[in-house]
Design a protein around this motif. Structure first.
Motif, mmCIF file in Angstrom:
data_model
loop_
_atom_site.group_PDB
_atom_site.id
_atom_site.type_symbol
_atom_site.label_atom_id
_atom_site.label_comp_id
_atom_site.label_asym_id
_atom_site.label_seq_id
_atom_site.Cartn_x
_atom_site.Cartn_y
_atom_site.Cartn_z
ATOM 1 N N CYS A 1 -16.266 -35.361 -82.457
ATOM 2 C CA CYS A 1 -17.140 -34.191 -82.380
ATOM 3 C C CYS A 1 -17.069 -33.437 -81.061
ATOM 4 O O CYS A 1 -17.352 -32.244 -81.022
ATOM 5 C CB CYS A 1 -18.592 -34.627 -82.646
ATOM 6 N N ARG A 2 -16.691 -34.092 -80.001
ATOM 7 C CA ARG A 2 -16.711 -33.458 -78.682
ATOM 8 C C ARG A 2 -15.645 -32.373 -78.572
ATOM 9 O O ARG A 2 -14.615 -32.421 -79.230
ATOM 10 C CB ARG A 2 -16.527 -34.496 -77.579
ATOM 11 N N GLY B 1 -17.988 -28.695 -78.515
ATOM 12 C CA GLY B 1 -18.127 -29.211 -79.865
ATOM 13 C C GLY B 1 -19.598 -29.339 -80.217
ATOM 14 O O GLY B 1 -20.446 -29.418 -79.321
ATOM 15 N N SER B 2 -19.901 -29.353 -81.499
ATOM 16 C CA SER B 2 -21.284 -29.487 -81.958
ATOM 17 C C SER B 2 -21.350 -30.457 -83.129
ATOM 18 O O SER B 2 -20.427 -30.519 -83.943
ATOM 19 C CB SER B 2 -21.837 -28.129 -82.417
ATOM 20 N N LEU C 1 -19.248 -35.982 -70.824
ATOM 21 C CA LEU C 1 -20.282 -36.500 -71.730
ATOM 22 C C LEU C 1 -21.490 -37.025 -70.965
ATOM 23 O O LEU C 1 -22.054 -38.066 -71.284
ATOM 24 C CB LEU C 1 -19.712 -37.545 -72.699
ATOM 25 N N CYS D 1 -23.501 -22.115 -82.330
ATOM 26 C CA CYS D 1 -22.466 -23.158 -82.384
ATOM 27 C C CYS D 1 -21.089 -22.552 -82.649
ATOM 28 O O CYS D 1 -20.101 -23.005 -82.061
ATOM 29 C CB CYS D 1 -22.812 -24.202 -83.446
ATOM 30 N N LEU E 1 -20.239 -31.203 -75.435
ATOM 31 C CA LEU E 1 -20.725 -31.518 -76.770
ATOM 32 C C LEU E 1 -22.210 -31.209 -76.869
ATOM 33 O O LEU E 1 -22.985 -31.567 -75.974
ATOM 34 C CB LEU E 1 -20.499 -33.008 -77.084
#
Length: 184
Positions: A33-34, A71-72, A131, A62, A39
């Motif tokens: 997802c990132r 990313g979302s 992250l 988004c 993210l």
């Protein structure tokens, strides 16, 4: 239905890993997802009036954030036995109807919501490329009804800045929403 506000951003907190299915059973991980620049992890659900009030703006933001390398992912952690409107079948229908530009994942065990410290829907966690948490604020001034058309795009602006600088804004206004529906 009482409105809740999440706590203030715990800058630098690492994102918790996850492996969750979408409503069709396809598995997604944190790594899937990132984006290269960060993210956005969103705890949402179908039935919440606070989510319903912002969903069109959230989808727009988004889509635009993807262009900045963000990313979302959306995660639904409610007890679906008590809230059937949040069932995987309804999640899939809503995601297809609105053409979500992000995976909409089922947290059936509720362990991911607990790992993140999510408290309401919507609850937003904005991470940088490493992250590390940089944003835990609201989308905009919306509540149970959408904010004015010209409302400041707080989440979008914060995530755009995170994509560029790796840092979120020092001042953040907490999101507001319905409590996550925890299983007994």
């Amino acid at each position: 239905m009482a409105a809740l506000n999440p706590p203030v951003c715990d800058f630098g907190q690492p994102a918790s890993d996850f492996a969750l299915p979408d409503a069709a059973g396809r598995q997604y991980t944190l790594a899937d997802c990132r984006g290269p620049n960060g993210l956005l992890v969103m705890f949402i659900c179908n039935h919440c009036p606070y989510v319903q009030a912002i969903i069109d703006r959230l989808i727009r933001d988004c889509r635009e954030l993807a262009g900045y390398g963000i990313g979302s992912v959306a995660i639904m952690s409610n007890d679906i036995a008590a809230y059937p409107a949040d069932s995987p079948a309804e999640m899939r229908r809503w995601a297809e109807e609105l053409d979500f530009p992000f995976p909409y994942l089922v947290d059936a065990s509720q362990q991911v919501a607990r790992a993140y410290g999510a408290v309401c829907t919507p609850d937003f966690f904005g991470y940088n490329a490493d992250l590390r948490l940089q944003y835990r604020g609201r989308l905009d001034a919306s509540g149970r009804a959408p904010a004015a058309v010209d409302a400041r795009r707080e989440l979008f602006e914060a995530m755009r800045d995170i994509a560029v600088s790796g840092r979120g804004p020092a001042m953040q206004k907490a999101s507001i929403g319905c409590s996550i529906k925890w299983r007994e």
